[in-house]
Each structure stands twice: as structure tokens, then as C-alpha cells.
Scaffold this active site. Structure first.
Site, mmCIF file in Angstrom:
data_model
loop_
_atom_site.group_PDB
_atom_site.id
_atom_site.type_symbol
_atom_site.label_atom_id
_atom_site.label_comp_id
_atom_site.label_asym_id
_atom_site.label_seq_id
_atom_site.Cartn_x
_atom_site.Cartn_y
_atom_site.Cartn_z
ATOM 1 N N CYS A 1 0.930 -1.191 -0.119
ATOM 2 C CA CYS A 1 0.064 -0.101 0.225
ATOM 3 C C CYS A 1 0.880 1.441 0.030
ATOM 4 O O CYS A 1 2.101 1.120 0.329
ATOM 5 C CB CYS A 1 -0.958 0.079 1.152
ATOM 6 S SG CYS A 1 -2.002 -1.313 1.307
ATOM 7 N N ARG B 1 5.500 -0.193 -4.938
ATOM 8 C CA ARG B 1 5.049 -0.947 -3.454
ATOM 9 C C ARG B 1 3.846 -2.069 -3.649
ATOM 10 O O ARG B 1 3.727 -2.960 -2.832
ATOM 11 C CB ARG B 1 4.532 0.147 -2.642
ATOM 12 C CG ARG B 1 5.585 0.925 -1.982
ATOM 13 C CD ARG B 1 5.027 2.095 -1.216
ATOM 14 N NE ARG B 1 4.535 1.566 0.057
ATOM 15 C CZ ARG B 1 5.160 1.474 1.233
ATOM 16 N NH1 ARG B 1 6.314 1.954 1.090
ATOM 17 N NH2 ARG B 1 4.404 1.169 2.325
ATOM 18 N N TRP C 1 -3.396 -2.346 -1.071
ATOM 19 C CA TRP C 1 -3.230 -3.933 -1.388
ATOM 20 C C TRP C 1 -3.922 -4.523 -0.432
ATOM 21 O O TRP C 1 -4.010 -4.381 0.858
ATOM 22 C CB TRP C 1 -1.922 -4.251 -0.917
ATOM 23 C CG TRP C 1 -0.980 -5.564 -1.299
ATOM 24 C CD1 TRP C 1 -1.435 -6.664 -0.382
ATOM 25 C CD2 TRP C 1 -0.736 -6.418 -2.376
ATOM 26 N NE1 TRP C 1 -0.952 -7.865 -0.870
ATOM 27 C CE2 TRP C 1 -0.578 -7.678 -2.148
ATOM 28 C CE3 TRP C 1 -0.083 -5.775 -3.592
ATOM 29 C CZ2 TRP C 1 0.096 -8.420 -3.159
ATOM 30 C CZ3 TRP C 1 0.377 -6.637 -4.721
ATOM 31 C CH2 TRP C 1 0.767 -7.972 -4.220
ATOM 32 N N ASN D 1 -2.629 2.699 6.000
ATOM 33 C CA ASN D 1 -1.808 1.430 5.762
ATOM 34 C C ASN D 1 -1.619 0.783 6.950
ATOM 35 O O ASN D 1 -1.592 1.178 8.189
ATOM 36 C CB ASN D 1 -0.413 1.775 5.121
ATOM 37 C CG ASN D 1 -0.237 2.538 3.895
ATOM 38 O OD1 ASN D 1 -1.317 2.441 3.060
ATOM 39 N ND2 ASN D 1 0.594 3.050 3.500
ATOM 40 N N GLY D 2 -1.515 -0.827 6.802
ATOM 41 C CA GLY D 2 -1.230 -1.551 7.898
ATOM 42 C C GLY D 2 -2.390 -2.493 8.272
ATOM 43 O O GLY D 2 -3.367 -2.707 7.229
ATOM 44 N N GLU E 1 19.290 -16.967 -4.570
ATOM 45 C CA GLU E 1 18.991 -15.576 -5.175
ATOM 46 C C GLU E 1 18.603 -15.590 -6.522
ATOM 47 O O GLU E 1 17.558 -15.057 -6.920
ATOM 48 C CB GLU E 1 20.092 -14.468 -5.011
ATOM 49 C CG GLU E 1 19.843 -13.129 -5.211
ATOM 50 C CD GLU E 1 18.498 -12.519 -4.906
ATOM 51 O OE1 GLU E 1 18.042 -11.379 -5.307
ATOM 52 O OE2 GLU E 1 17.947 -12.884 -3.750
ATOM 53 N N LYS F 1 14.840 -14.569 -7.885
ATOM 54 C CA LYS F 1 14.693 -13.898 -9.361
ATOM 55 C C LYS F 1 13.881 -14.319 -10.248
ATOM 56 O O LYS F 1 12.925 -13.670 -10.763
ATOM 57 C CB LYS F 1 15.965 -13.198 -9.631
ATOM 58 C CG LYS F 1 16.599 -12.444 -8.799
ATOM 59 C CD LYS F 1 16.130 -10.808 -8.735
ATOM 60 C CE LYS F 1 15.422 -10.378 -7.465
ATOM 61 N NZ LYS F 1 15.669 -11.017 -6.263
ATOM 62 N N GLU G 1 10.125 -14.735 -8.838
ATOM 63 C CA GLU G 1 9.414 -13.488 -8.627
ATOM 64 C C GLU G 1 8.892 -13.006 -10.329
ATOM 65 O O GLU G 1 7.909 -12.432 -10.078
ATOM 66 C CB GLU G 1 10.454 -12.573 -8.070
ATOM 67 C CG GLU G 1 10.541 -12.567 -6.685
ATOM 68 C CD GLU G 1 11.796 -11.562 -6.192
ATOM 69 O OE1 GLU G 1 11.467 -10.949 -5.196
ATOM 70 O OE2 GLU G 1 12.787 -11.417 -6.908
ATOM 71 N N HIS H 1 19.784 -36.426 -2.017
ATOM 72 C CA HIS H 1 19.054 -36.626 -0.965
ATOM 73 C C HIS H 1 17.509 -36.417 -1.217
ATOM 74 O O HIS H 1 16.686 -35.934 -0.366
ATOM 75 C CB HIS H 1 19.478 -35.827 0.240
ATOM 76 C CG HIS H 1 20.781 -36.295 1.031
ATOM 77 N ND1 HIS H 1 20.935 -37.545 1.766
ATOM 78 C CD2 HIS H 1 22.004 -35.684 0.429
ATOM 79 C CE1 HIS H 1 22.457 -37.516 2.126
ATOM 80 N NE2 HIS H 1 22.967 -36.577 1.366
ATOM 81 N N LYS I 1 6.580 -4.187 -3.058
ATOM 82 C CA LYS I 1 8.009 -4.114 -2.845
ATOM 83 C C LYS I 1 8.203 -3.853 -1.357
ATOM 84 O O LYS I 1 9.449 -4.732 -0.846
ATOM 85 C CB LYS I 1 8.357 -2.357 -3.107
ATOM 86 C CG LYS I 1 9.916 -1.888 -3.068
ATOM 87 C CD LYS I 1 10.843 -3.070 -3.969
ATOM 88 C CE LYS I 1 12.478 -2.321 -3.805
ATOM 89 N NZ LYS I 1 13.285 -3.012 -4.654
#
Length: 607
Positions: free
Chosen positions: A2, A27, A74, A101-102, A480, A484, A487, A503, A602
Site C-alpha cells: 500500500c 509497492r 493492497w 496502511n497496515g 537468489e 529472481k 518472482e 538426498h 516492494k
């Protein structure tokens, strides 16, 4: 997640609010809206989807105003629909408006109490309970109403409120969610991130938890428990240009190519002659020598940077170090002591789980250090000391340059600890410092070089599954790189320690599987080669990331991408670069929006 913005001044508020919301798009959001002060009432406009939809709606509902609030939502409570979009009002629409927000944790109880007293709710959101609560407390003084309402709210939030009867006047408050004030000439801003108003001012007031902030064109008035307090004025060194694409097709690509600068700025002034210097560290030499353990807590990409940091701190400074996912560590009932250092990494400085982990560490007597890219963010107020990565504003949701800056900071931190603890001799420190000095140039050399990344992407962009393998420094790189790809391309991807492959995960491999292997120079290189041969024996297609000059690897892999030779630890940064570009090219070939991946935001400011 948000974004919110408020403005009071002399210019057209709808244009400024919309421009600010566009700067907060990265965001993540699924609906948006603004509310402005009309001649006799508040005028609210909301829309589902992109800000273009809101802009088109505004064209059909023009409002001339010099004060207002805006929000990108969001969804967390309630589905995506206009009714659940912000700004929200109380019972009397056009009189009062709020953006938040929150998460309001006690919204169900508040909702029941307010409905029992006659309030009528229009949305399914938790935030509407806050709107009705402020309305309930209002008796002519908006700041007092916000203060009384916030005392009844449980959870973490940042909010902005306005009232029809108070033109050119907004009220804001926060609790563990980002909110800052921007001071212009005859105009004042309030937003969840500095980026929202960086085109207009770089003068910022930082809002503390519990502050009640009254905003007028003349500036901001801060109070706590009705007592006026002063807040520090900070001037940030970003400019508007950093928030633009500068001719690149996406923000993510621009930021990939900004990594030499991000590394150089992070190291600038911190490597002097033959010594690593971190004057802002605020850790006494005796404290560093007495450390029995370092714990690194972070989420997502920052966690992977922490894994690189763990290896360097243990390898160079010879102090026990662990890296853990903040969202798990905070619930583990961890064992801590006064000579434990807990390092929290957060690009935004607002990551909810990392903040909670740092608070937990302090409450149990451990020392805390924050690594962040955002001056004035919440983590800088929670930790005992702070070091900044100086990567500049990162707009792309998928982190790139901030990872590089975080990892570089950890290498510098490890060398500083090694110097203090005398675990490396001076010559060894100087050799590694020289490698750090040349790191930005090596990053640049790779990024401007000629590599087969486009060709590899063309062969594999339609594959349904990827596998990434690495050992030692290569494991964080593999994790990482796989993140990527997941994402931004939405391709299912596994990343594993190559030593663990037999394994279980080796069962996933067949002739259609691309396997990315991190095979840069290291003391486990021969082990990695053995793992590559096992992969090839199953018919999988190997894409190797190797150090310049390694011709042997060409006989073992279907494709090789070379990175500059460097200290084995620092090759962790260099080896990530081709994986960023590979994920980027695959996502673009699949026609995807890499700057705004689906379902992602974000900054994750809620659990």
C-alpha cells in the site's frame, strides 16, 4: 505494501496526489483513490486496478482543490472492489475521510461496538473501523479525534485524515508503519515513502510512533499526549532523476545496471588506505572482540545477502555466525546474550518481520545493528546502531542493486571485525580491501560485456521448471538467482545445496530441465564439478556460472556464463549478475511486467 500521500499547499491537489501515487506504484496495489477538499464538501474518487483507471475517472469528475489525501490499496481484509478501496469515510460521506496502511487487529471488536452505537459500514475492510472510530471521537478538533481513536486501535498502521470543516488541514499518525513529512515552500506533504514527493522537496521530518502530526501549508506541528514536540529535519540526497527509468525499458533493468554505482557508493569513504573504516558502526572495539555470536535476520533477497555475510564473518572474523529468516526466528524463542550481535537487514527499513526480530533481540539484552537503504526508516529507530547501504532509490519490486550493496556492506563489516579481532593479518586485510575497491569496476565490466544470456533465455524461456545448485558461497547465489526467476517469470524453480541433491531433489531432473550451477573459483569447486557430472548423467541441461579463464567447465556444461575473477567470497556478488539478467530476459520473453510482478509488493510492512 500500500501507499499513501497527503498534500496541503497552493497547487492543484489531484495532480500532485496522483503523481505521488505513481511514485509509490512499485509497492504493489490493486485499487486506488483520492479525496480532496471541495467548496462545501469532500470529494472522493476511487477505482479498481491501475492508476490509469483512477486518472480516467478523475477526468470525468474534475475537482479543483489545494488539499487532499490519496491511497493505493493492497487487499488484506476484504476483496478487491470500489467499496473496499480507500479513502474511506464514516457515516456522513463528504464530511470526513481517511486513508490507512497496515492492519487493525481489533477491527472486529471495534466494528461490533460501533455498529451497536449506530454506525453503518460500507466496506469489508479493517481500516473502515478506524474511520468510524475517528468520526465517533470527533467533536470539532480533528487532531484530538485522531489521537483518541489511535489509542483504541490495536495493530500497526499509518493514517491520514481530513475533515470538511478544516480546509487546508490534514492530521496524520503512525504506529510501526512508515510515514514521513515533506516540507516545501508554502506546501506540505505526508507520505508512506519519501519517493512520493521527492520531485518537489528533499526536506523531510521523520514521524515517531504515536506522534500526532497536524499539516498545513506552513508546515507540520508534532505532538505527543497533546504536548508539542520537535522533530529532526533531514535533507535526503536523492533527486527526482533516480526515480525515472532514464531511457531503460524497465526500472529493473535500469537498477541492474546501477549496481556498479550502488557498490561504489556503499564502499565510498569506508575503505581508507589499508584499513576498513565504519565510523558510524558505533560498536566499541572491546564489544567486537567480546562477541560470542552474530545472528543475521532478514527476509527474501536481504536474507540471501545475509547468507553471504555469514560466510564472510565466520571465515574472516572467526566469530560464530548464523543467518535466519526473520519471520521464523522471531517465533523460535531464540537464546541470546549481551555479547550476541543481532543484525537486521531491510532495504526499506520497514519490513515487519525484521523489525519484530530486532525488537525481540533488544528486549532480551542483545546488541542490535541495522543494515538499511532508507534513512529515517523504522529500523533505524529500533536498532542500537545503523549502517547505510547507499544504493539509492530502488523502484523495481525484485531487488537487484540493493542485494549488491547489502552484500558489499557485509564484506566490509567482516573485514572490520577481522581487523578488530586480529583474526586476519594486515597483509590479508589489504588484499581483500583491494578486491573490494575493484568490485564496482568488475561489476561494470561484466554488465557491459558480451555474454550468451539472450541465447540461453531464448532456448529455455518456455521450460516449465528450473533447478539451481551451489555450494558454500554458491548456495546463496543459487537461492537468489532462483528467487529472481520465480518472482518475475512465474516459473517454478528449486534452489538447493549441490551436496544435498542426491538426498531427494535429483528425482526432479530429466532431459527437459535446465540446471543452473554456480561453479566459480572456490575450495569446493571440485565438489561442484562432481555434482555437475551427476546432473549431466541424468540428461539435464547445465548452465554454468564460472570464473573467467576456466576452460575446463566448457566440457562439462551446455552453456557457460563467465564472471570476472575475484576473491572467492566477492564472487558471490559477481555470480548473481548473470542470474539477474537471465531471469530478466526470460520474463520479458514471456511478455511479463518485471517491475510489477503479480501478487508482490516492494515493501512487506505486515505479516
Amino acid at each position: 505494501m500500500c501507499g499513501l500521500i497527503g498534500y496541503v499547499g497552493r497547487r492543484d491537489a489531484p495532480d500532485i496526489l496522483l503523481a505521488g501515487l505513481r511514485r509509490l506504484e512499485y509497492r504493489g496495489y490493486d485499487s486506488a483513490g483520492i479525496c480532496v477538499q471541495g467548496p462545501s464538501t469532500l470529494v472522493t474518487t476511487r477505482a479498481i486496478g491501475s492508476l490509469d483507471n483512477l486518472d480516467n475517472t478523475l477526468d470525468g469528475n474534475p475537482a479543483v482543490s489545494t488539499a487532499g489525501i490519496g491511497h493505493t490499496r493492497w487487499a488484506t481484509h476484504g476483496r478487491v472492489c470500489v467499496e473496499n478501496a480507500h479513502p474511506l469515510s464514516g457515516c456522513r460521506e463528504g464530511e470526513f475521510s481517511l486513508v490507512l496502511n497496515g492492519i487493525i487487529e481489533n477491527y472486529r471488536e471495534l466494528r461490533s461496538e460501533l455498529m451497536a452505537s449506530g454506525h453503518q459500514f460500507r466496506s469489508d475492510t479493517d481500516a473502515e473501523a478506524a474511520a468510524h472510530l475517528v468520526e465517533e471521537q470527533y467533536s470539532g478538533n480533528l487532531a484530538d479525534a485522531v489521537r483518541k481513536a489511535s489509542e483504541k486501535l490495536e495493530g500497526h498502521f499509518a493514517l491520514l485524515a481530513m475533515h470538511r470543516d478544516h480546509p487546508q488541514y490534514l492530521v496524520a499518525t503512525r504506529r510501526e508503519c512508515p510515514l514521513v513529512v515533506g516540507l516545501g515552500e508554502g506546501e506540505t506533504y505526508c507520505a508512506s515513502m519519501i519517493a512520493a514527493f521527492i520531485a518537489d522537496t528533499r526536506r523531510v521530518n521523520l514521524i515517531e510512533d504515536g506522534d500526532i502530526v497536524e499539516l498545513t501549508p506552513a508546515g507540520a506541528r508534532f505532538s505527543v499526549d497533546s504536548e508539542v514536540v520537535a522533530r529532526e529535519l533531514v535533507e535526503v540526497d536523492w533527486d527526482d532523476e533516480t526515480a525515472q527509468k532514464q531511457g531503460c525499458e524497465t526500472f529493473m533493468l535500469k537498477e541492474i545496471y546501477e549496481q556498479p554505482l550502488a557498490a561504489a557508493r556503499t564502499l565510498a569513504g569506508r575503505v581508507r588506505g589499508s584499513r576498513p573504516t565504519l565510523e558510524e558502526l558505533e560498536l566499541d572495539g572491546d564489544v567486537v572482540r567480546d562477541l560470542s555470536r552474530v545472528v543475521i535476520v532478514a527476509c527474501g533477497t536481504a536474507y540471501h545477502a545475509g547468507l553471504l555475510g555469514r560466510l564472510a564473518i565466520e571465515g574472516w572474523a572467526r566469530v560464530s555466525c548464523e543467518a535466519d529468516i526473520a519471520s521464523e526466528w522471531r517465533y523460535r524463542d531464540p537464546i541470546l546474550a549481551a555479547n550476541t550481535l543481532v543484525v537486521g537487514i531491510s532495504q526499506s527499513g520497514e519490513t515487519a518481520d525484521t523489525l519484530a526480530a530486532v525488537r525481540l533481540a533488544r528486549s532480551r539484552g542483545a546488541r542490535t545493528l541495522a543494515v538499511t537503504n532508507m534513512p529515517g526508516s523504522q529500523i533505524t529507530r529500533e536498532a542500537d546502531s545503523v549502517v547505510y547501504t547507499r544504493a539509492g532509490l530502488e523502484m523495481g519490486v525484485a531487488a537487484t542493486k540493493t542485494f549488491t550493496a547489502q552484500a558489499a556492506m557485509f564484506f566490509l563489516l567482516a573485514l572490520r571485525f577481522a581487523e578488530i579481532r586480529a583474526t586476519l593479518d594486515q597483509e590479508s586485510i589489504e588484499v581483500r580491501l583491494e578486491e573490494l575497491r575493484t568490485l564496482p569496476d568488475k561489476i561494470e565490466r561484466f554488465l557491459v560485456g558480451d555474454h550468451p544470456i539472450n541465447e540461453i533465455a531464448l532456448r529455455h524461456f518456455e521450460k516449465p521448471f528450473f533447478f539451481y545448485l551451489g555450494r558454500h558461497i554458491g548456495l546463496p547465489v543459487a537461492l537468489e538467482g532462483a528467487l529472481k526467476l520465480k518472482e518475475i517469470s512465474y516459473i517454478p524453480t528449486e534452489a538447493y545445496s549441490a551436496g544435498e541433491m542426491k538426498h531427494g531433489p535429483i528425482a526432479l531432473l530429466d532431459a527437459s530441465t535446465p540446471v543452473v550451477c554456480i561453479a566459480t573459483d572456490s575450495h569446493v569447486y571440485d565438489k561442484v564439478v562432481s555434482n555437475i557430472q551427476e546432473v549431466r548423467a541424468r540428461g539435464a541441461q547445465v548452465i554454468a556460472i564460472a570464473s573467467d579463464g576456466n576452460e575446463e567447465i566448457q566440457h562439462l556444461a551446455d552453456d557457460v556464463i563467465y564472471v570476472p575473477r575475484s576473491d572467492p567470497y566477492l564472487q558471490g556478488i559477481l555470480a548473481v549478475l548473470p542470474l539477474q539478467l537471465l531471469a530478466y530476459r526470460i520474463a520479458r520473453l514471456r511478455g511479463l511486467d518485471v517491475d510489477r510482478p503479480r501478487n508482490l509488493a516492494k515493501t512487506v510492512t505486515v505479516e
